[in-house]
Design a protein around this motif. Structure first.
Motif, PDB file in Angstrom:
ATOM      1  N   ARG A   1     -25.816  22.290  46.984  1.00  0.00           N
ATOM      2  CA  ARG A   1     -25.032  22.939  48.038  1.00  0.00           C
ATOM      3  C   ARG A   1     -23.642  23.311  47.513  1.00  0.00           C
ATOM      4  O   ARG A   1     -23.138  24.395  47.778  1.00  0.00           O
ATOM      5  CB  ARG A   1     -24.915  22.000  49.249  1.00  0.00           C
ATOM      6  N   SER A   2     -23.050  22.397  46.733  1.00  0.00           N
ATOM      7  CA  SER A   2     -21.727  22.679  46.169  1.00  0.00           C
ATOM      8  C   SER A   2     -21.760  23.859  45.210  1.00  0.00           C
ATOM      9  O   SER A   2     -20.846  24.688  45.204  1.00  0.00           O
ATOM     10  CB  SER A   2     -21.182  21.447  45.444  1.00  0.00           C
ATOM     11  N   LEU A   3     -22.810  23.943  44.408  1.00  0.00           N
ATOM     12  CA  LEU A   3     -22.923  25.060  43.465  1.00  0.00           C
ATOM     13  C   LEU A   3     -23.012  26.388  44.207  1.00  0.00           C
ATOM     14  O   LEU A   3     -22.346  27.363  43.840  1.00  0.00           O
ATOM     15  CB  LEU A   3     -24.138  24.872  42.553  1.00  0.00           C
ATOM     16  N   VAL A   4     -23.792  26.416  45.260  1.00  0.00           N
ATOM     17  CA  VAL A   4     -23.915  27.638  46.063  1.00  0.00           C
ATOM     18  C   VAL A   4     -22.575  27.971  46.727  1.00  0.00           C
ATOM     19  O   VAL A   4     -22.120  29.119  46.699  1.00  0.00           O
ATOM     20  CB  VAL A   4     -25.037  27.494  47.116  1.00  0.00           C
ATOM     21  N   THR A   5     -21.935  26.976  47.302  1.00  0.00           N
ATOM     22  CA  THR A   5     -20.669  27.202  48.001  1.00  0.00           C
ATOM     23  C   THR A   5     -19.606  27.745  47.057  1.00  0.00           C
ATOM     24  O   THR A   5     -18.933  28.728  47.361  1.00  0.00           O
ATOM     25  CB  THR A   5     -20.176  25.897  48.660  1.00  0.00           C
ATOM     26  N   VAL A   6     -19.454  27.108  45.905  1.00  0.00           N
ATOM     27  CA  VAL A   6     -18.454  27.564  44.926  1.00  0.00           C
ATOM     28  C   VAL A   6     -18.776  28.986  44.469  1.00  0.00           C
ATOM     29  O   VAL A   6     -17.878  29.833  44.368  1.00  0.00           O
ATOM     30  CB  VAL A   6     -18.382  26.592  43.727  1.00  0.00           C
ATOM     31  N   SER A   7     -20.040  29.268  44.227  1.00  0.00           N
ATOM     32  CA  SER A   7     -20.423  30.607  43.771  1.00  0.00           C
ATOM     33  C   SER A   7     -20.086  31.675  44.807  1.00  0.00           C
ATOM     34  O   SER A   7     -19.542  32.736  44.464  1.00  0.00           O
ATOM     35  CB  SER A   7     -21.923  30.646  43.458  1.00  0.00           C
ATOM     36  N   VAL A   8     -20.393  31.399  46.052  1.00  0.00           N
ATOM     37  CA  VAL A   8     -20.116  32.378  47.107  1.00  0.00           C
ATOM     38  C   VAL A   8     -18.613  32.557  47.301  1.00  0.00           C
ATOM     39  O   VAL A   8     -18.117  33.686  47.413  1.00  0.00           O
ATOM     40  CB  VAL A   8     -20.801  31.969  48.431  1.00  0.00           C
ATOM     41  N   LEU A   9     -17.876  31.461  47.312  1.00  0.00           N
ATOM     42  CA  LEU A   9     -16.418  31.568  47.489  1.00  0.00           C
ATOM     43  C   LEU A   9     -15.779  32.336  46.339  1.00  0.00           C
ATOM     44  O   LEU A   9     -14.878  33.151  46.556  1.00  0.00           O
ATOM     45  CB  LEU A   9     -15.792  30.180  47.626  1.00  0.00           C
ATOM     46  N   ALA A  10     -16.240  32.086  45.120  1.00  0.00           N
ATOM     47  CA  ALA A  10     -15.701  32.820  43.972  1.00  0.00           C
ATOM     48  C   ALA A  10     -16.068  34.301  44.053  1.00  0.00           C
ATOM     49  O   ALA A  10     -15.224  35.174  43.832  1.00  0.00           O
ATOM     50  CB  ALA A  10     -16.219  32.214  42.672  1.00  0.00           C
ATOM     51  N   ALA A  11     -17.318  34.584  44.390  1.00  0.00           N
ATOM     52  CA  ALA A  11     -17.775  35.976  44.471  1.00  0.00           C
ATOM     53  C   ALA A  11     -17.025  36.758  45.539  1.00  0.00           C
ATOM     54  O   ALA A  11     -16.736  37.947  45.363  1.00  0.00           O
ATOM     55  CB  ALA A  11     -19.270  36.024  44.741  1.00  0.00           C
ATOM     56  N   LEU A  12     -16.694  36.099  46.633  1.00  0.00           N
ATOM     57  CA  LEU A  12     -15.995  36.764  47.741  1.00  0.00           C
ATOM     58  C   LEU A  12     -14.472  36.670  47.632  1.00  0.00           C
ATOM     59  O   LEU A  12     -13.771  37.097  48.543  1.00  0.00           O
ATOM     60  CB  LEU A  12     -16.464  36.178  49.078  1.00  0.00           C
ATOM     61  N   TYR A  13     -14.000  36.118  46.519  1.00  0.00           N
ATOM     62  CA  TYR A  13     -12.566  35.970  46.251  1.00  0.00           C
ATOM     63  C   TYR A  13     -11.861  35.194  47.372  1.00  0.00           C
ATOM     64  O   TYR A  13     -10.850  35.616  47.915  1.00  0.00           O
ATOM     65  CB  TYR A  13     -11.902  37.333  46.027  1.00  0.00           C
ATOM     66  N   ARG A  14     -12.443  34.060  47.726  1.00  0.00           N
ATOM     67  CA  ARG A  14     -11.859  33.174  48.738  1.00  0.00           C
ATOM     68  C   ARG A  14     -11.098  32.064  48.018  1.00  0.00           C
ATOM     69  O   ARG A  14     -11.433  30.891  48.101  1.00  0.00           O
ATOM     70  CB  ARG A  14     -12.935  32.597  49.657  1.00  0.00           C
ATOM     71  N   SER A  15     -10.073  32.465  47.285  1.00  0.00           N
ATOM     72  CA  SER A  15      -9.356  31.535  46.413  1.00  0.00           C
ATOM     73  C   SER A  15      -8.613  30.439  47.175  1.00  0.00           C
ATOM     74  O   SER A  15      -8.321  29.395  46.608  1.00  0.00           O
ATOM     75  CB  SER A  15      -8.391  32.286  45.496  1.00  0.00           C
ATOM     76  N   GLU A  16      -8.349  30.659  48.452  1.00  0.00           N
ATOM     77  CA  GLU A  16      -7.678  29.614  49.228  1.00  0.00           C
ATOM     78  C   GLU A  16      -8.634  28.460  49.536  1.00  0.00           C
ATOM     79  O   GLU A  16      -8.207  27.334  49.764  1.00  0.00           O
ATOM     80  CB  GLU A  16      -7.073  30.177  50.522  1.00  0.00           C
TER      81      GLU A  16
END
Length: 84
Positions: free
Chosen positions: A18-33
């Motif tokens: 779940r963490s791998l998916v979450t980090v990947s999506v946040l990085a892809a969507l540029y959710r750096s906060e």
């Protein structure tokens, strides 16, 4: 109900994955906060810095180098803080 409560104990979807998916999506969507918190959780959930780095590098080809470089920079900062 918050997202963590809804999927926090989903059988068949371990926290590490779940963490791998979450980090990947946040990085892809540029959710750096949001990334620092979730990168820290990913490390707590058993992902290594190397695995996260490889995943972020892989997504650079699909989400763009600026997004990936931001995520890698944040990962390095968090890894350095944890090792200090």
């Amino acid at each position: 109900m918050c997202c963590s409560a809804m999927c926090g104990s989903a059988p068949g979807f371990p926290p590490r994955d779940r963490s791998l998916v979450t980090v990947s999506v946040l990085a892809a969507l540029y959710r750096s906060e949001q990334l620092p918190y979730h990168l820290g959780k990913a490390l707590e959930n058993g992902l290594s810095v190397e695995e996260l780095s490889e995943a972020i590098t892989h997504l650079a080809f699909y989400a763009g180098w600026p997004n990936a470089m931001t995520a890698i920079t944040l990962l390095k900062k968090i890894a350095d803080e944890q090792s200090a």
